[in-house]
Motif scaffolding. Structure first.
Motif, PDB file in Angstrom:
ATOM      1  N   THR A  15       0.847  -1.195   0.000  1.00  0.00           N
ATOM      2  CA  THR A  15       0.000   0.000   0.000  1.00  0.00           C
ATOM      3  C   THR A  15       0.879   1.240   0.000  1.00  0.00           C
ATOM      4  O   THR A  15       1.788   1.377   0.821  1.00  0.00           O
ATOM      5  CB  THR A  15      -0.914   0.028   1.234  1.00  0.00           C
ATOM      6  N   ALA A  16       0.618   2.132  -0.933  1.00  0.00           N
ATOM      7  CA  ALA A  16       1.317   3.415  -1.010  1.00  0.00           C
ATOM      8  C   ALA A  16       0.262   4.494  -1.258  1.00  0.00           C
ATOM      9  O   ALA A  16      -0.925   4.191  -1.439  1.00  0.00           O
ATOM     10  CB  ALA A  16       2.367   3.399  -2.116  1.00  0.00           C
ATOM     11  N   GLY A  17       0.683   5.749  -1.253  1.00  0.00           N
ATOM     12  CA  GLY A  17      -0.285   6.803  -1.493  1.00  0.00           C
ATOM     13  C   GLY A  17       0.320   8.183  -1.417  1.00  0.00           C
ATOM     14  O   GLY A  17       1.396   8.386  -0.837  1.00  0.00           O
ATOM     15  N   ARG A  18      -0.376   9.133  -2.019  1.00  0.00           N
ATOM     16  CA  ARG A  18       0.030  10.532  -1.958  1.00  0.00           C
ATOM     17  C   ARG A  18      -0.548  11.139  -0.693  1.00  0.00           C
ATOM     18  O   ARG A  18      -1.745  11.016  -0.422  1.00  0.00           O
ATOM     19  CB  ARG A  18      -0.458  11.286  -3.194  1.00  0.00           C
ATOM     20  N   VAL A  19       0.299  11.772   0.107  1.00  0.00           N
ATOM     21  CA  VAL A  19      -0.128  12.286   1.409  1.00  0.00           C
ATOM     22  C   VAL A  19       0.148  13.777   1.508  1.00  0.00           C
ATOM     23  O   VAL A  19       1.008  14.322   0.799  1.00  0.00           O
ATOM     24  CB  VAL A  19       0.588  11.538   2.562  1.00  0.00           C
ATOM     25  N   PHE A  20      -0.608  14.411   2.415  1.00  0.00           N
ATOM     26  CA  PHE A  20      -0.478  15.842   2.660  1.00  0.00           C
ATOM     27  C   PHE A  20      -0.438  16.056   4.178  1.00  0.00           C
ATOM     28  O   PHE A  20      -1.467  16.302   4.807  1.00  0.00           O
ATOM     29  CB  PHE A  20      -1.650  16.597   2.029  1.00  0.00           C
ATOM     30  N   ASN A  21       0.740  15.909   4.744  1.00  0.00           N
ATOM     31  CA  ASN A  21       0.907  16.140   6.177  1.00  0.00           C
ATOM     32  C   ASN A  21       0.870  17.636   6.478  1.00  0.00           C
ATOM     33  O   ASN A  21       1.284  18.462   5.655  1.00  0.00           O
ATOM     34  CB  ASN A  21       2.239  15.578   6.671  1.00  0.00           C
ATOM     35  N   ILE A  22       0.392  17.984   7.667  1.00  0.00           N
ATOM     36  CA  ILE A  22       0.380  19.372   8.125  1.00  0.00           C
ATOM     37  C   ILE A  22       1.479  19.522   9.177  1.00  0.00           C
ATOM     38  O   ILE A  22       1.489  18.787  10.176  1.00  0.00           O
ATOM     39  CB  ILE A  22      -0.984  19.755   8.713  1.00  0.00           C
ATOM     40  N   VAL A  23       2.406  20.455   8.955  1.00  0.00           N
ATOM     41  CA  VAL A  23       3.557  20.632   9.839  1.00  0.00           C
ATOM     42  C   VAL A  23       3.654  22.102  10.238  1.00  0.00           C
ATOM     43  O   VAL A  23       3.675  22.987   9.381  1.00  0.00           O
ATOM     44  CB  VAL A  23       4.868  20.193   9.162  1.00  0.00           C
ATOM     45  N   ALA A  24       3.689  22.344  11.544  1.00  0.00           N
ATOM     46  CA  ALA A  24       3.863  23.710  12.048  1.00  0.00           C
ATOM     47  C   ALA A  24       4.876  23.677  13.187  1.00  0.00           C
ATOM     48  O   ALA A  24       4.894  22.736  13.977  1.00  0.00           O
ATOM     49  CB  ALA A  24       2.536  24.284  12.535  1.00  0.00           C
ATOM     50  N   VAL A  25       5.708  24.702  13.278  1.00  0.00           N
ATOM     51  CA  VAL A  25       6.813  24.720  14.240  1.00  0.00           C
ATOM     52  C   VAL A  25       6.745  25.976  15.097  1.00  0.00           C
ATOM     53  O   VAL A  25       6.548  27.082  14.586  1.00  0.00           O
ATOM     54  CB  VAL A  25       8.175  24.657  13.517  1.00  0.00           C
ATOM     55  N   ILE A  26       6.905  25.775  16.411  1.00  0.00           N
ATOM     56  CA  ILE A  26       7.182  26.887  17.323  1.00  0.00           C
ATOM     57  C   ILE A  26       8.673  26.801  17.639  1.00  0.00           C
ATOM     58  O   ILE A  26       9.112  25.881  18.339  1.00  0.00           O
ATOM     59  CB  ILE A  26       6.350  26.796  18.608  1.00  0.00           C
ATOM     60  N   PRO A  27       9.493  27.708  17.115  1.00  0.00           N
ATOM     61  CA  PRO A  27      10.945  27.592  17.293  1.00  0.00           C
ATOM     62  C   PRO A  27      11.347  27.714  18.762  1.00  0.00           C
ATOM     63  O   PRO A  27      10.736  28.456  19.540  1.00  0.00           O
ATOM     64  CB  PRO A  27      11.503  28.755  16.472  1.00  0.00           C
ATOM     65  N   GLY A  28      12.383  26.973  19.133  1.00  0.00           N
ATOM     66  CA  GLY A  28      12.924  27.051  20.473  1.00  0.00           C
ATOM     67  C   GLY A  28      13.995  28.120  20.588  1.00  0.00           C
ATOM     68  O   GLY A  28      14.508  28.627  19.583  1.00  0.00           O
ATOM     69  N   THR A  29      14.347  28.445  21.820  1.00  0.00           N
ATOM     70  CA  THR A  29      15.356  29.488  22.050  1.00  0.00           C
ATOM     71  C   THR A  29      16.773  28.957  21.893  1.00  0.00           C
ATOM     72  O   THR A  29      17.662  29.674  21.421  1.00  0.00           O
ATOM     73  CB  THR A  29      15.190  30.076  23.459  1.00  0.00           C
ATOM     74  N   ALA A  30      17.008  27.711  22.293  1.00  0.00           N
ATOM     75  CA  ALA A  30      18.333  27.095  22.162  1.00  0.00           C
ATOM     76  C   ALA A  30      18.131  25.598  22.005  1.00  0.00           C
ATOM     77  O   ALA A  30      18.397  24.818  22.927  1.00  0.00           O
ATOM     78  CB  ALA A  30      19.198  27.403  23.382  1.00  0.00           C
ATOM     79  N   PRO A  31      17.656  25.146  20.845  1.00  0.00           N
ATOM     80  CA  PRO A  31      17.200  23.760  20.691  1.00  0.00           C
ATOM     81  C   PRO A  31      18.290  22.720  20.911  1.00  0.00           C
ATOM     82  O   PRO A  31      19.412  22.860  20.420  1.00  0.00           O
ATOM     83  CB  PRO A  31      16.698  23.715  19.251  1.00  0.00           C
ATOM     84  N   THR A  32      17.949  21.700  21.677  1.00  0.00           N
ATOM     85  CA  THR A  32      18.768  20.487  21.784  1.00  0.00           C
ATOM     86  C   THR A  32      18.078  19.331  21.075  1.00  0.00           C
ATOM     87  O   THR A  32      18.560  18.199  21.108  1.00  0.00           O
ATOM     88  CB  THR A  32      18.979  20.113  23.262  1.00  0.00           C
ATOM     89  N   GLY A  33      16.949  19.621  20.450  1.00  0.00           N
ATOM     90  CA  GLY A  33      16.152  18.617  19.762  1.00  0.00           C
ATOM     91  C   GLY A  33      14.754  19.171  19.536  1.00  0.00           C
ATOM     92  O   GLY A  33      14.519  20.377  19.664  1.00  0.00           O
ATOM     93  N   ARG A  34      13.833  18.290  19.221  1.00  0.00           N
ATOM     94  CA  ARG A  34      12.460  18.707  18.940  1.00  0.00           C
ATOM     95  C   ARG A  34      11.480  17.848  19.728  1.00  0.00           C
ATOM     96  O   ARG A  34      11.728  16.674  19.988  1.00  0.00           O
ATOM     97  CB  ARG A  34      12.147  18.560  17.450  1.00  0.00           C
ATOM     98  N   VAL A  35      10.348  18.474  20.060  1.00  0.00           N
ATOM     99  CA  VAL A  35       9.225  17.759  20.650  1.00  0.00           C
ATOM    100  C   VAL A  35       8.104  17.783  19.619  1.00  0.00           C
ATOM    101  O   VAL A  35       7.647  18.860  19.217  1.00  0.00           O
ATOM    102  CB  VAL A  35       8.751  18.412  21.964  1.00  0.00           C
ATOM    103  N   LEU A  36       7.689  16.616  19.158  1.00  0.00           N
ATOM    104  CA  LEU A  36       6.646  16.509  18.153  1.00  0.00           C
ATOM    105  C   LEU A  36       5.329  16.103  18.803  1.00  0.00           C
ATOM    106  O   LEU A  36       5.277  15.104  19.539  1.00  0.00           O
ATOM    107  CB  LEU A  36       7.008  15.482  17.079  1.00  0.00           C
TER     108      LEU A  36
END
Length: 768
Positions: free
Chosen positions: A114-135
């Motif tokens: 199974t495959a398919g064309r997808v449209f994910n929604i991605v929005a970011v609140i930038p961090g002040t001194a990132p050591t990684g990301r919280v999703l």
């Protein structure tokens, strides 16, 4: 433990009865309290402070977007996506629509990929001194038969409301916070797979908080995490305001087929916490999964936990997040998450077993039991545990025989399951007390109690070695009961029941709540945990039960338990509604062979009375059933519908070194959302297959592509060059239940049924 002691109150005496009844009541109240402690009840109003999560505000989002089914590739799906993008923009974020091609990470042996064309929604609140990301993740697509207000409208709304609370707070966190609303989860986790494969934010150090629903209410359970989870679980237990979790579910998920976006995130190297609520499972993948059936208390717990965890992980140095090992974890009142390293599980199991052996040794020395009878009792203790598992395995099938309409649920859960849940627990009690009544005089009550306790110790040690996440189910109850027995041997007779009662508190806190809380998984799984756990707790409770055991007419005890069990089953069957307000699922697929002009109906191998008209011979071996029947098992002839066949256009055809490469474009002339391709097995062997730029190797047998769009799908396949031509099977599939009404010979189901797992497919072969 030593109920045979001469100076102990005689079983059935008033003094013994009062002490035993009080002990039972105390332990049951503790168990009920532990269950209630993990049940969400609070709801924040719409005018709650801006930096807080409000279920009322999140629910208002659900009411706006989860009003109709919105599976991938539909106009409603696009509307929901546009709405969510607009809401994130309204919060001051800059959402991106991540368009990509996803390939399902779920391995279906022998089936097309199974495959398919997808449209994910991605929005970011930038961090002040990132050591990684919280999703913060959830999926916004639904199944074709329901609006998806819970699955996964609740998770999506929780993500939007969490974003609102963070922007209203005005304080930026150290780490980037990414809101990822994935696409095509229901189609095979395509959006999350595409994000992991294709998006730059998937690289680096990421902590993922994934929210799901497998029902419509109940506690939001963090039911699994990625491995090396000590830092994840420790933060979850300390930061979440209502951290409901149990590592036994992580062990169960290894045995059961239950995929969420977790399955795609995990291979990407992300640290993931997977959470969901599961009570009210009858509404899962149903026409009733609408806003009217969203539980605000569950939504509040989901949001409160998500917001608190985002702030905790968002402010932490993720480079220092401990990944040194895994933890065993489980809940105890008041709102605590007990946790310790998995390496301690086998040690704890060994200590519990040693305590049991010490109790047996001391009881023998005091003459309370004999070694020979204790060995016999230990062997016989397997009988109720095995019988309980067997009864649980057939319980759901028996209910369907008694009330066939029950079969139409995705999770084997009735609309009103509580009476059936109580019946399951009472059946466990019936099995145990029947076994005890038959063997009590022949083997001895103390020996039987020690036999069950010995198995509890053995199970604790065994689970500590092979499945440490589940070891606490036996380790703490066994250790507590063994230590209580040792103390009871040394204390005055009048204190023995209180001492034994105190020793059984770990069992009341762990075994009975675990038995009850695993019931929402579905009655099909009653033999996995609920019945065996109840029998195990009842076995540990035997010394207290002995104080209540009458001197005469003992057969009345198992007989009464059986009557109560049957009464609960009968009342549950009578009370369970089957009507238009409580509909059941039915399945039907239609397949048309455009080459021959012949069509077939396909339905399940155990059809309901309405679907039975479409069932005939087993569908095994029929091409339409094998390729695109959606798991249907019975097949019957159907009238031919005037449906145009999908087209195949060869764009390029080259042969080199015995391998032939074809580049083709598939298109659905009738606008179906899915198209697929498979090489007829008798013409050649596929060595590689690519669809829309994504390779489907190794060993592809074909593909089905979701959200194909008006332009169709381009594929490239390499085959061993045969002497003659090869035959390609091209199929398009639509899944809208409403389209069945246009087919000749279709009779709509009665109002107590709704169409689920519906597919209309047209297949044509092309020789090239």
């Amino acid at each position: 433990m030593t109920t045979a002691a001469a100076d102990q109150p005689a079983p059935g005496s008033r003094r013994s009865l009062a002490a035993g009844l009080m002990a039972l009541c105390v332990l049951l109240l503790i168990a009920v309290g532990a269950i209630w402690d993990t049940t969400p009840t609070e709801v924040s109003p719409a005018d709650a402070p801006g930096r807080e999560f409000s279920a009322q505000r999140a629910f208002a989002q659900i009411e706006r977007f989860a009003v109709k089914p919105h599976p991938v590739g539909t106009a409603e799906h696009a509307r929901v996506r546009d709405y969510l993008v607009g809401e994130l923009r309204r919060l001051g974020l800059r959402p991106e629509v991540h368009e990509a091609v996803g390939v399902s990470p779920i391995d279906e042996q022998g089936d097309p990929v199974t495959a398919g064309r997808v449209f994910n929604i991605v929005a970011v609140i930038p961090g002040t001194a990132p050591t990684g990301r919280v999703l913060v993740t959830a999926h916004y697509d639904s199944v074709p038969e329901g609006p998806g207000a819970n699955d996964d409208g609740a998770g999506t709304a929780a993500a939007v409301e969490t974003a609102r609370a963070l922007t209203a707070d005005g304080t930026r966190l150290r780490n980037d916070v990414v809101f990822l609303i994935t696409d095509a989860e229901e189609a095979g986790l395509l959006g999350s797979e595409a994000f992991v494969k294709d998006h730059p934010l998937a690289r680096g150090r990421n902590v993922v908080l994934n929210n799901e629903a497998r029902g419509a209410k109940g506690p939001v359970l963090m039911f699994r995490s990625t491995e090396s989870n000590s830092g994840l679980i420790s933060t979850f237990g300390s930061a979440a305001p209502m951290p409901v979790a149990d590592s036994v579910y992580a062990e169960l998920m290894k045995l059961l087929n239950n995929d969420t976006d977790f399955t795609a995130f995990k291979p990407g190297g992300m640290a993931v916490l997977d959470s969901a609520y599961a009570n009210g499972g009858t509404l899962y993948h149903s026409v009733l999964d609408d806003p009217a059936h969203v539980d605000l208390a569950a939504l509040q717990q989901m949001g409160d936990n998500t917001l608190a965890l985002v702030r905790s992980f968002g402010g932490a140095d993720l480079a220092r997040l401990s990944t040194g090992g895994d933890l065993v974890y489980f809940n105890v009142p008041p709102g605590l998450l007990v946790r310790y390293p998995t390496w301690a599980a086998s040690l704890l199991g060994g200590v519990a077993l040693l305590a049991v052996l010490a109790l047996i040794f001391l009881a023998r020395r005091r003459g309370a039991v004999t070694g020979r009878r204790t060995l016999l009792a230990t062997a016989l203790a397997l009988v109720p545990i095995g019988a309980g598992a067997a009864v649980g395995a057939f319980f759901w099938d028996l209910l369907k025989v008694l009330r066939p309409g029950l079969s139409g649920t995705a999770t084997t859960t009735p609309y009103r399951p509580e009476l059936f849940w109580l019946a399951v627990l009472m059946l466990a009690v019936t099995i145990l007390v029947t076994w005890y009544a038959l063997l009590r005089r022949r083997v001895g009550p103390a020996e039987l109690a020690l036999g069950v306790l010995t198995w509890a110790g053995l199970i604790a040690l065994g689970l500590g070695i092979v499945a440490p996440g589940a070891s606490h189910l036996a380790a703490w109850p066994a250790l507590g009961a063994a230590l209580g027995g040792l103390a009871a041997l040394r204390c005055p007779p009048r204190w023995r029941v209180p001492v034994l009662t105190a020793a059984l508190v770990p069992g009341a806190l762990i075994l009975l709540p675990s038995a009850w809380n695993t019931l929402p998984m579905g009655l099909r799984y009653a033999g996995y945990a609920p019945i065996p756990l109840t029998i195990l707790f009842g076995g540990l409770l035997l010394p207290v039960i002995e104080t209540l055991w009458p001197r005469r007419r003992t057969p009345l005890i198992p007989l009464t338990a059986l009557v109560v069990s049957l009464a609960l089953v009968a009342t549950g069957l009578l009370a369970e509604p089957i009507d238009k307000r409580h509909p059941r699922r039915t399945s039907l697929a239609y397949g048309l062979d455009a080459d021959t002009g012949k069509a077939v109906w396909l339905t399940s191998n155990k059809p309901d009375p309405w679907a039975r008209r479409y069932g005939g011979a087993p569908a095994t071996g029929h091409p339409l059933a094998e390729l695109w029947g959606g798991g249907a098992d019975l097949l019957s002839p159907a009238r031919t519908a005037p449906l145009p066949a999908p087209t195949l256009r060869v764009l390029e055809d080259t042969t080199r070194q015995g391998l032939r490469t074809l580049r083709v474009r598939l298109h659905s002339a009738r606008g179906a959302t899915m198209v697929g391709l498979r090489v007829a097995g008798d013409t050649t062997t596929v060595t590689s297959l690519t669809v829309e730029g994504r390779s489907l190797t190794p060993d592809p047998v074909g593909f089905v592509f979701d959200a194909a769009g008006p332009g169709g799908v381009e594929a490239s396949l390499t085959v061993k060059a045969p002497a003659g031509k090869i035959r390609l099977l091209v199929t398009d599939v639509s899944r809208n239940p409403g389209e069945l009404s246009a087919l000749p010979g279709f009779i709509p189901p009665p109002d107590w049924l709704f169409l689920g797992d519906t597919k209309i497919s047209v297949t044509r072969s092309y020789t090239v």
